[in-house]
Design a protein around this motif. Structure first.
Motif, PDB file in Angstrom:
ATOM      1  N   LEU A 130       6.781  -4.590  -9.974  1.00 43.73           N
ATOM      2  CA  LEU A 130       6.309  -5.464 -11.135  1.00 43.73           C
ATOM      3  C   LEU A 130       7.348  -5.569 -12.318  1.00 43.73           C
ATOM      4  O   LEU A 130       7.727  -6.639 -12.631  1.00 43.73           O
ATOM      5  CB  LEU A 130       4.840  -4.885 -11.531  1.00 43.73           C
ATOM      6  CG  LEU A 130       4.298  -5.302 -12.892  1.00 43.73           C
ATOM      7  CD1 LEU A 130       4.123  -6.607 -12.756  1.00 43.73           C
ATOM      8  CD2 LEU A 130       3.367  -4.464 -13.260  1.00 43.73           C
ATOM      9  N   ASN A 186       1.247  -4.260  -0.232  1.00 41.10           N
ATOM     10  CA  ASN A 186       2.389  -3.334  -0.850  1.00 41.10           C
ATOM     11  C   ASN A 186       2.746  -2.127   0.004  1.00 41.10           C
ATOM     12  O   ASN A 186       1.957  -1.392   0.559  1.00 41.10           O
ATOM     13  CB  ASN A 186       1.799  -2.694  -2.061  1.00 41.10           C
ATOM     14  CG  ASN A 186       1.709  -3.388  -3.116  1.00 41.10           C
ATOM     15  OD1 ASN A 186       1.162  -4.648  -3.028  1.00 41.10           O
ATOM     16  ND2 ASN A 186       2.053  -3.205  -4.426  1.00 41.10           N
ATOM     17  N   ILE A 190      -4.977   1.910  -8.621  1.00 38.46           N
ATOM     18  CA  ILE A 190      -3.891   2.603  -8.836  1.00 38.46           C
ATOM     19  C   ILE A 190      -4.329   4.024  -9.157  1.00 38.46           C
ATOM     20  O   ILE A 190      -3.391   5.018  -8.567  1.00 38.46           O
ATOM     21  CB  ILE A 190      -3.017   1.773  -9.814  1.00 38.46           C
ATOM     22  CG1 ILE A 190      -2.385   0.380  -9.520  1.00 38.46           C
ATOM     23  CG2 ILE A 190      -1.978   2.649 -10.512  1.00 38.46           C
ATOM     24  CD1 ILE A 190      -1.402   0.416  -8.498  1.00 38.46           C
ATOM     25  N   SER A 236       2.453  -2.998 -18.498  1.00 38.88           N
ATOM     26  CA  SER A 236       1.610  -3.897 -17.825  1.00 38.88           C
ATOM     27  C   SER A 236       1.112  -3.368 -16.812  1.00 38.88           C
ATOM     28  O   SER A 236       1.501  -2.638 -15.857  1.00 38.88           O
ATOM     29  CB  SER A 236       2.657  -5.066 -17.348  1.00 38.88           C
ATOM     30  OG  SER A 236       2.101  -6.005 -16.418  1.00 38.88           O
TER      31      SER A 236
HETATM   32  O1  GFB Z   1       4.598  -2.153  -6.431  1.00 40.08           O
HETATM   33  P1  GFB Z   1       4.294  -2.559  -8.091  1.00 40.08           P
HETATM   34  O2  GFB Z   1       5.377  -2.313  -8.767  1.00 40.08           O
HETATM   35  O3  GFB Z   1       4.083  -4.064  -7.829  1.00 40.08           O
HETATM   36  O4  GFB Z   1       2.995  -2.127  -8.450  1.00 40.08           O
HETATM   37  P2  GFB Z   1       2.872  -5.333  -7.910  1.00 40.08           P
HETATM   38  C1  GFB Z   1       2.726  -2.305  -9.794  1.00 40.08           C
HETATM   39  C2  GFB Z   1       1.246  -1.630 -10.312  1.00 40.08           C
HETATM   40  O5  GFB Z   1       1.333  -0.293 -10.339  1.00 40.08           O
HETATM   41  C3  GFB Z   1       0.952  -2.217 -11.791  1.00 40.08           C
HETATM   42  C4  GFB Z   1       1.256   0.375 -11.526  1.00 40.08           C
HETATM   43  O6  GFB Z   1      -0.738  -2.160 -11.732  1.00 40.08           O
HETATM   44  C5  GFB Z   1       1.558  -0.963 -12.390  1.00 40.08           C
HETATM   45  O7  GFB Z   1       0.960  -0.985 -13.600  1.00 40.08           O
HETATM   46  N1  GFB Z   1       2.241   1.259 -12.239  1.00 40.08           N
HETATM   47  C6  GFB Z   1       2.087   2.634 -12.322  1.00 40.08           C
HETATM   48  C7  GFB Z   1       3.740   1.313 -11.659  1.00 40.08           C
HETATM   49  N2  GFB Z   1       3.129   3.338 -12.805  1.00 40.08           N
HETATM   50  C8  GFB Z   1       4.166   2.258 -12.252  1.00 40.08           C
HETATM   51  C9  GFB Z   1       5.576   2.696 -12.033  1.00 40.08           C
HETATM   52  O8  GFB Z   1       6.054   3.681 -12.584  1.00 40.08           O
HETATM   53  N3  GFB Z   1       6.188   1.700 -11.586  1.00 40.08           N
HETATM   54  C10 GFB Z   1       5.694   0.479 -11.119  1.00 40.08           C
HETATM   55  N4  GFB Z   1       6.658  -0.423 -10.615  1.00 40.08           N
HETATM   56  N5  GFB Z   1       4.308   0.222 -11.219  1.00 40.08           N
HETATM   57  C11 GFB Z   1       4.490  -6.383  -6.395  1.00 40.08           C
HETATM   58  C12 GFB Z   1       5.532  -7.671  -6.521  1.00 40.08           C
HETATM   59  O9  GFB Z   1       3.445  -6.434  -7.330  1.00 40.08           O
HETATM   60  O10 GFB Z   1       3.828  -6.907  -5.185  1.00 40.08           O
HETATM   61  C13 GFB Z   1       6.614  -7.619  -5.426  1.00 40.08           C
HETATM   62  O11 GFB Z   1       5.930  -7.426  -7.675  1.00 40.08           O
HETATM   63  C14 GFB Z   1       6.035  -7.109  -3.903  1.00 40.08           C
HETATM   64  O12 GFB Z   1       7.131  -8.751  -5.319  1.00 40.08           O
HETATM   65  C15 GFB Z   1       4.812  -6.286  -4.248  1.00 40.08           C
HETATM   66  O13 GFB Z   1       5.879  -8.339  -3.492  1.00 40.08           O
HETATM   67  C16 GFB Z   1       3.984  -6.229  -2.700  1.00 40.08           C
HETATM   68  O14 GFB Z   1       1.954  -4.491  -6.883  1.00 40.08           O
HETATM   69  O15 GFB Z   1       2.141  -5.286  -9.073  1.00 40.08           O
END
Ligand code: GFB
Length: 320
Positions: A73, A170, A250, A275
């Motif tokens: 994200l 994911n 989450i 976010s």
């Molecule tokens: O996997 P992620 O980064 O992407 O997950 P998305 C984000 C979610 O995890 C949000 C929470 O709800 C964040 O608030 N989170 C909590 C965290 N702690 C952390 C942390 O330390 N790091 C991160 N990264 N998140 C992705 C797309 O969206 O989905 C990609 O951006 C990809 O392109 C993937 O396709 C499948 O799930 O939000």
């Protein structure tokens, strides 16, 4: 020695899913898998792609196209411009080469995050990819991947190709990118928490409220589905195919992750200034279950345990 039936190019060969396919390629001995990595060919360059595929050594019957500029994200929030421009070039170059060099069948990787963020209904199915705009946080990546679905469909119609878009949720697992800044939620937290465990007064902060829903798919499971769909011909059409498992929040996922790392859940803190991204993007795997009713998904608990073991065993060489 087997007579090789098909030569299969795997782009993103050293990535999370590419490496999981490499780990099971021996189960398909009658086919030859060739794993392309970044140093073999810069896929965003038309010249590099045409040079690579024009070589007589690089002729393929099939392709598994996994290579993309991807991130979690927070990376998407920072670089929507690059996420669109790099991915649209990669996909255009790959499809141009497929047409020019007669690669008739392939698996092309999309993602559930490209789906509408306010859909008409949940769970979303394969017909809803273009129903309404994706979440603004990753619209660059989402539109590039939505165009990949359009291009595959057009090639299939115009040239009789069998380009099948698979839609994972994911993904996580061994060989992931564990970057704390740019990684997806599971590898990013695993790496950050591992570092905190080594400190006397470690802080185990999770970003956001923990309320968003996500579906997590263990990359080795996805690798098996990709190879079966490409090779066993059970999946007898070229429509997109959602590959997912159960939904969790989450907060629930981080609780399971903490347990797999022997971290007490009451040590977790939530930084709600960060976010949440998309709150819910539930997709439906009924179609996959219809074609592969016997498929057994790895549970989140087992997947996280195996991933953390791999993480600890490969600390020196893993991507971060
Ligand atoms: O996997 P992620 O980064 O992407 O997950 P998305 C984000 C979610 O995890 C949000 C929470 O709800 C964040 O608030 N989170 C909590 C965290 N702690 C952390 C942390 O330390 N790091 C991160 N990264 N998140 C992705 C797309 O969206 O989905 C990609 O951006 C990809 O392109 C993937 O396709 C499948 O799930 O939000």
């Amino acid at each position: 020695r087997f007579f090789i039936i098909m030569r299969i190019a795997v782009t993103g060969g050293n990535g999370l899913v590419g490496s999981s396919i490499k780990a099971i390629a021996h189960q398909y001995p009658e086919h030859e898998f060739v794993f392309l990595k970044r140093s073999d060919c810069e896929l965003a360059s038309r010249m590099a792609v045409m040079t690579f595929f024009s070589s007589a050594y690089n002729r393929f019957d099939c392709i598994i196209h996994l290579a993309a500029k991807v991130g979690g994200l927070f990376m998407n929030l920072d670089s929507n411009v690059e996420m669109f421009s790099e991915n649209i070039k990669i996909n255009e170059n790959i499809l141009f080469a497929c047409k020019k060099y007669g690669i008739k069948r392939g698996i092309f990787c999309l993602s559930s995050c490209i789906y509408p963020c306010n859909p008409s209904r949940f769970p979303m199915d394969e017909s809803m990819i273009h129903e309404s705009p994706p979440h603004p946080s990753n619209e660059g990546y989402a539109y590039a991947k939505r165009m990949l679905e359009v291009q595959c469909r057009q090639h299939n119609k115009a040239y009789g190709t069998e380009y099948i878009c698979v839609v994972p949720v994911n993904l996580y697992g061994p060989y992931d990118n564990f970057s704390i800044k740019n990684g997806h939620v599971i590898p990013a937290i695993m790496n950050r928490f591992h570092g905190e465990k080594a400190k006397k007064d470690g802080k185990f902060t999770v970003y956001g409220t923990g309320r968003p829903y996500r579906q997590f798919l263990y990359a080795p499971d996805f690798a098996k589905i990709i190879c079966d769909v490409l090779l066993d011909k059970k999946y007898d059409n070229t429509e997109p195919l959602i590959c997912c498992n159960d939904e969790t929040t989450i907060k629930e996922m981080v609780g399971t992750l903490a347990e797999s790392m022997d971290i007490s859940v009451d040590k977790l803190e939530w930084d709600t200034s960060k976010s949440d991204g998309c709150m819910k993007k539930t997709v439906d795997n009924s179609k996959l279950c219809k074609y592969y009713p016997e498929f057994k998904f790895t549970s989140l608990q087992d997947g996280l345990k195996e991933t953390y073991k791999w993480f600890c065993d490969n600390r020196e060489t893993l991507r971060q």
